[in-house]
Design a protein around this motif. Sequence first.
Motif, PDB file in Angstrom:
ATOM      1  N   TYR A 183     -42.045 -30.484  43.927  1.00 47.77           N
ATOM      2  CA  TYR A 183     -41.265 -30.881  42.936  1.00 47.77           C
ATOM      3  C   TYR A 183     -42.075 -31.650  41.607  1.00 47.77           C
ATOM      4  O   TYR A 183     -42.783 -32.610  41.764  1.00 47.77           O
ATOM      5  N   SER A 184     -42.064 -31.017  40.556  1.00 50.12           N
ATOM      6  CA  SER A 184     -42.834 -31.650  39.201  1.00 50.12           C
ATOM      7  C   SER A 184     -41.935 -32.686  38.676  1.00 50.12           C
ATOM      8  O   SER A 184     -40.871 -32.418  38.215  1.00 50.12           O
ATOM      9  N   VAL A 185     -42.585 -34.026  38.495  1.00 47.20           N
ATOM     10  CA  VAL A 185     -41.612 -35.027  37.946  1.00 47.20           C
ATOM     11  C   VAL A 185     -41.851 -34.973  36.546  1.00 47.20           C
ATOM     12  O   VAL A 185     -42.768 -35.677  35.929  1.00 47.20           O
ATOM     13  N   THR A 186     -41.360 -34.151  35.737  1.00 38.81           N
ATOM     14  CA  THR A 186     -41.105 -33.939  34.312  1.00 38.81           C
ATOM     15  C   THR A 186     -40.721 -35.292  33.536  1.00 38.81           C
ATOM     16  O   THR A 186     -40.910 -35.514  32.381  1.00 38.81           O
ATOM     17  N   ALA A 187     -39.515 -35.559  34.037  1.00 36.09           N
ATOM     18  CA  ALA A 187     -38.582 -36.893  33.666  1.00 36.09           C
ATOM     19  C   ALA A 187     -38.066 -37.523  34.735  1.00 36.09           C
ATOM     20  O   ALA A 187     -37.989 -36.978  35.872  1.00 36.09           O
ATOM     21  N   THR A 188     -37.730 -38.699  34.398  1.00 29.49           N
ATOM     22  CA  THR A 188     -37.088 -39.489  35.541  1.00 29.49           C
ATOM     23  C   THR A 188     -35.706 -39.143  35.732  1.00 29.49           C
ATOM     24  O   THR A 188     -34.939 -39.223  34.806  1.00 29.49           O
ATOM     25  N   PRO A 189     -35.305 -38.788  36.869  1.00 26.89           N
ATOM     26  CA  PRO A 189     -34.095 -38.413  37.149  1.00 26.89           C
ATOM     27  C   PRO A 189     -32.988 -39.320  36.887  1.00 26.89           C
ATOM     28  O   PRO A 189     -33.394 -40.540  37.380  1.00 26.89           O
ATOM     29  N   GLN A 190     -32.022 -39.176  36.661  1.00 29.03           N
ATOM     30  CA  GLN A 190     -30.806 -40.312  36.263  1.00 29.03           C
ATOM     31  C   GLN A 190     -29.550 -40.101  37.271  1.00 29.03           C
ATOM     32  O   GLN A 190     -29.102 -41.199  37.468  1.00 29.03           O
ATOM     33  N   ARG A 191     -29.419 -38.905  37.495  1.00 30.45           N
ATOM     34  CA  ARG A 191     -28.345 -38.731  38.494  1.00 30.45           C
ATOM     35  C   ARG A 191     -28.470 -38.196  39.922  1.00 30.45           C
ATOM     36  O   ARG A 191     -28.948 -37.145  39.981  1.00 30.45           O
ATOM     37  N   ILE A 192     -28.921 -39.046  40.787  1.00 25.07           N
ATOM     38  CA  ILE A 192     -29.576 -38.603  41.979  1.00 25.07           C
ATOM     39  C   ILE A 192     -28.605 -38.678  43.051  1.00 25.07           C
ATOM     40  O   ILE A 192     -27.891 -39.477  43.310  1.00 25.07           O
ATOM     41  N   ALA A 193     -28.350 -37.493  43.862  1.00 28.87           N
ATOM     42  CA  ALA A 193     -27.485 -37.389  45.182  1.00 28.87           C
ATOM     43  C   ALA A 193     -28.317 -37.566  46.471  1.00 28.87           C
ATOM     44  O   ALA A 193     -29.342 -36.802  46.353  1.00 28.87           O
ATOM     45  N   VAL A 194     -28.082 -38.618  47.280  1.00 32.77           N
ATOM     46  CA  VAL A 194     -29.021 -38.493  48.444  1.00 32.77           C
ATOM     47  C   VAL A 194     -28.073 -38.290  49.714  1.00 32.77           C
ATOM     48  O   VAL A 194     -26.847 -38.426  49.765  1.00 32.77           O
ATOM     49  N   LEU A 195     -28.535 -37.476  50.483  1.00 31.49           N
ATOM     50  CA  LEU A 195     -27.733 -37.136  51.665  1.00 31.49           C
ATOM     51  C   LEU A 195     -28.051 -37.929  52.988  1.00 31.49           C
ATOM     52  O   LEU A 195     -27.941 -37.387  54.099  1.00 31.49           O
ATOM     53  N   ASP A 196     -28.879 -39.051  52.789  1.00 23.01           N
ATOM     54  CA  ASP A 196     -29.074 -39.894  53.989  1.00 23.01           C
ATOM     55  C   ASP A 196     -28.945 -41.500  53.310  1.00 23.01           C
ATOM     56  O   ASP A 196     -29.734 -41.440  51.988  1.00 23.01           O
ATOM     57  N   VAL A 197     -28.312 -42.286  53.954  1.00 27.55           N
ATOM     58  CA  VAL A 197     -28.005 -43.631  53.425  1.00 27.55           C
ATOM     59  C   VAL A 197     -29.519 -44.128  53.360  1.00 27.55           C
ATOM     60  O   VAL A 197     -29.690 -45.125  52.434  1.00 27.55           O
TER      61      VAL A 197
END
Length: 574
Positions: free
Chosen positions: A310-324
């Motif tokens: 995954y190339s980090v081209t910009a800081t993600p703002q809406r992240i969904a996480v499937l582990d606490v």
Amino acid sequence: MPQQEQASLWSDTTIKTLDVRSGTVPPGGVLSETGLAANMLLLAGGGQGGLVINGEACHVQASFACHAVKGSSFALTAGSDNIHYTVISYKAIPVAGAAHVLFPQRNHPLRTSFVHHPALPAELHMAADRIASKWGRGEGLERFHANALLQSMLYELIMEHERGRGGAEPDMVDVVAAYIAGHYRQDLELKELATLAGCGARQLQRRFKQEMLVGPMEYVIRLRMESAERMLRYTDAPIGEIAERTGYRDMYYFSRAFKKYYGVPPQLYRRTAASGPGTVAASSELPDPRLASPRESLQSPVISHLRGEYSVTATPQRIAVLDVQYADHLLALGMSPAGSVGFGSRALNFPPYFRERLKATEMLGTYEYPDLEAVERLRPDLIICTEVHDLHYERLSRTAPTIMFKRNESWQTILSLFGELTGKQAEAERMIADYLRRTALLSAELAPVLSGRSVALIRPRESVVRIHTAAHRTGAVLYRDLGLPAPLFVADTSDTAYHISVDRLPAVHANYYFLLSNERMQDGSSMTEQSVRGILDADQRQRIYAVDAATWIGCYGPTGINCIVDQVARALLA
């Protein structure tokens, strides 16, 4: 004997269990029998003592197995602690039509008495518990199964014993290494360690060096030096105090030993470590580069993960996480996930120690059963999951770019990666450094408190008790980061946990128990947990601390890990 005849001898043999009984030999007590009416398998664990079989005496410690043939005599004497045992009487008989004279050779394993320290003692006790349970249910299919289990156990013991004959048992290197890890701050002698291994000093030296690449006493020095290095790097403790806490009574001898090991004296090492770059990376656990790692490309950081890059081209703002645990990582870096899975079955929720900070976070089901439709409605710009969600990966990746990490990856590795994702590498490195500094200080503070004592991490599960090893992530916090001495019962770390029956829990022989309780999730403790508490509370020399299993097992972010460290400190330093 020709090989063909020997093979036939085994295939024409069946094992019949005659009796199974368990009990405890109290300190100074004796379990003995003369003129055994049948072959006997004695499985014991707990304290140390002496065993005399057919007139030959040997010292036994931790877990061991004794096979005695019909007509033998034995006496097991307990030392200063209880020894818990199971005795299985059996006979080996030919099947119909086979030769009437069974095992004519004198050195056949089933006609030989021997004492053996098994490679995986916890698994041996688990097998013994199953045999006792099957046997106790009476005649029929259950006892048929007990015979099959006993035959399998005899096979494993015989194979292990014959492989290790003529030298120290390979598995005992793990036991000795675990003992050293819990006692390296004390005066240790090679003779003492050899007694623990049940072999001679030269045999232990040879075997230990073969497997660990250093001798046992050199291993003691390595652990002392590594502990001293952590204290120099992350604490302001005086050199004399560091020397004393790592097993050296003479500060000047310690300084010479440290200089010999690291090439510079302690004071110079401290000054260099304080001013030099990359100190965190040198001390942190190195991840497997095939699983998760950041690397710099010419344009932007690239995160390698289980399903690609995954190339980090910009800081993600809406992240969904499937582990606490990933929600914990984001919160630690000052970000809130747009959506996260939670705990529970009837009513889903987030862990109590950061629940208030997730008020604006959408619930996405549970780790085991994520709500994929809720994830799609969320419209995230990045999804972070684990290998458990591999079945859903294609659907997730159609919703948003998806990164998959190994769930059991080190939290320090994941935090570093999250720092890359969010542009907060400096904050991530600072948190890791603070943790290493904190655990180094606490480890030094706990060392005199736990001198000669051990700590077990247990979890009641239905009708058994799960005992976690240093290979488990929470076990690693206790045994690796804080240096708590593990009981010899779980010295082997080839698995994250072992299972034993509740009544055999005293064989673990720990002084302190952290009991992973499900009481919060179940609105009350289970019958198994109540039985465990009753057994441990009966021994005044043992202390039990109930902790929330959801926090200690399910939450592996920096906040959750530091909560565990807080509770360990409060319990053991009270």
